[in-house]
Design a protein around this motif. Sequence first.
Motif, PDB file in Angstrom:
ATOM      1  N   UNK A 185       0.835  -1.191   0.000  1.00 52.86           N
ATOM      2  CA  UNK A 185       0.000   0.000   0.000  1.00 52.86           C
ATOM      3  C   UNK A 185       0.872   1.243   0.000  1.00 52.86           C
ATOM      4  N   UNK A 186       0.239   2.390  -0.330  1.00 52.54           N
ATOM      5  CA  UNK A 186       0.972   3.656  -0.310  1.00 52.54           C
ATOM      6  C   UNK A 186       1.407   4.013   1.106  1.00 52.54           C
ATOM      7  N   UNK A 187       0.596   3.702   2.102  1.00 53.09           N
ATOM      8  CA  UNK A 187       0.982   3.970   3.491  1.00 53.09           C
ATOM      9  C   UNK A 187       2.231   3.177   3.869  1.00 53.09           C
ATOM     10  N   UNK A 188       2.278   1.911   3.466  1.00 48.49           N
ATOM     11  CA  UNK A 188       3.449   1.089   3.783  1.00 48.49           C
ATOM     12  C   UNK A 188       4.674   1.557   3.003  1.00 48.49           C
ATOM     13  N   UNK A 189       4.460   2.003   1.775  1.00 46.27           N
ATOM     14  CA  UNK A 189       5.573   2.538   0.987  1.00 46.27           C
ATOM     15  C   UNK A 189       6.189   3.739   1.690  1.00 46.27           C
ATOM     16  N   UNK A 190       5.349   4.634   2.203  1.00 49.26           N
ATOM     17  CA  UNK A 190       5.844   5.801   2.936  1.00 49.26           C
ATOM     18  C   UNK A 190       6.599   5.386   4.195  1.00 49.26           C
ATOM     19  N   UNK A 191       6.096   4.386   4.902  1.00 44.09           N
ATOM     20  CA  UNK A 191       6.776   3.938   6.123  1.00 44.09           C
ATOM     21  C   UNK A 191       8.138   3.338   5.801  1.00 44.09           C
ATOM     22  N   UNK A 192       8.228   2.582   4.713  1.00 47.49           N
ATOM     23  CA  UNK A 192       9.516   1.999   4.313  1.00 47.49           C
ATOM     24  C   UNK A 192      10.510   3.082   3.922  1.00 47.49           C
ATOM     25  N   UNK A 193      10.010   4.127   3.259  1.00 45.88           N
ATOM     26  CA  UNK A 193      10.884   5.259   2.924  1.00 45.88           C
ATOM     27  C   UNK A 193      11.373   5.945   4.196  1.00 45.88           C
TER      28      UNK A 193
END
Length: 386
Positions: A185-193
């Motif tokens: 998800x986009x939320x998880x992508x942001x957290x990984x960044x």
Amino acid sequence: MTALHHPDHARHKLGRRWGLPRWRLVSMVCMSAALQTSPPVLAQTPPPLRVLLPQSLSAPFILWRDNTPAEGLDLDLVRAVAEHLHSRAELQPMPRARVESALEQGEADLACNIVPSPRYETSLRWSAPLFDLNLMLVGHVSAAPVDALGQLASGTVLGTLQGHPYPPLEALFGDGRLKRDDALSEDRLLRKLALNRHPYGLLSRQVLSWHAGSESMSSLDQWRLPVGSQAYRCAVSPRSRIEPRLVLEALEQLQQRGRIEQLLTRHTKPALAVVVSTQSSVRRINRQQLSELYTGQRQQLEASTVTAPLMSAGPERLQFLQGVLQLSAGQYRSSWAAQQFGGRRSPPLELRDAESTKSHLQRNANAIGYLPLSLVDASLRVVYMP
């Protein structure tokens, strides 16, 4: 009326002919009259519009609460489509990777905010583009800012969404110059960044703007690299329970009547970018520095160079004042009134429109200004976006 032609006499004769008692005959005549005067049967209510919601999406498109879609632009859009069809939207969350195949098999009628995969471009019925999603490359604060994808080292890993195609970058992914690291998800992508699991990521301008100021954005740098636009489109199942043509016509009608533009205004921020020339030494700037620069509290962003801020007319001016400086037009004028007294300081140079601002920025490496994102090209560097 003679006895011979009295209605009771006629019914009595019919009753004797058919062998029916008089009360049965009267009942049949009344029932026949009632059937002849019954109202016509109303048209059948359309079935619910079954809508798939990709679980990879985040706000402003879908805001999830306890894994349930609560609000967002996508929800408002599909509900408007259902209302236009005199139906109601039946929402079905689903992993992004399954959405197109589920539509093809008739498990649902509609899905929006998906980029067509080559396999499904012809098997599904696609709407015309409704608006543009501005795809941006963003980086962790520890990653080097770049002005072009070609500046990324070969094999650089980019955060991406599982099942999501990126047409502007597919060639680079295909030959290995860039590598994908898919998130669900986009939320998880942001957290990984934020955790620096990969130095760069790909997200839409709309998503980045919505999350601005959140904890997930605190470890991301302020610069942005536009890498292309993707059309926001909806896909309709060829096996839809509501005729696909009617669903596509409903979307077209909503766009023509300005309803989709209203949803964009409600749920997203204007596509405004603070930019400098690529020849400038300025790589990044935060909102506080911009506020100080544009209100005369600061003259330099770097120790050895004076930075010249620009103001331009048009709708972008109010967007910049309110969205970045967080000032009204009156407050902005007041902030400069005392400083101009006696010629102590001069306010930012005023230009007549965005095109004039762009031209000035291209010719002056020490200038900084704001533009609609649509005017930003390879000669300019985005150092901040609200």
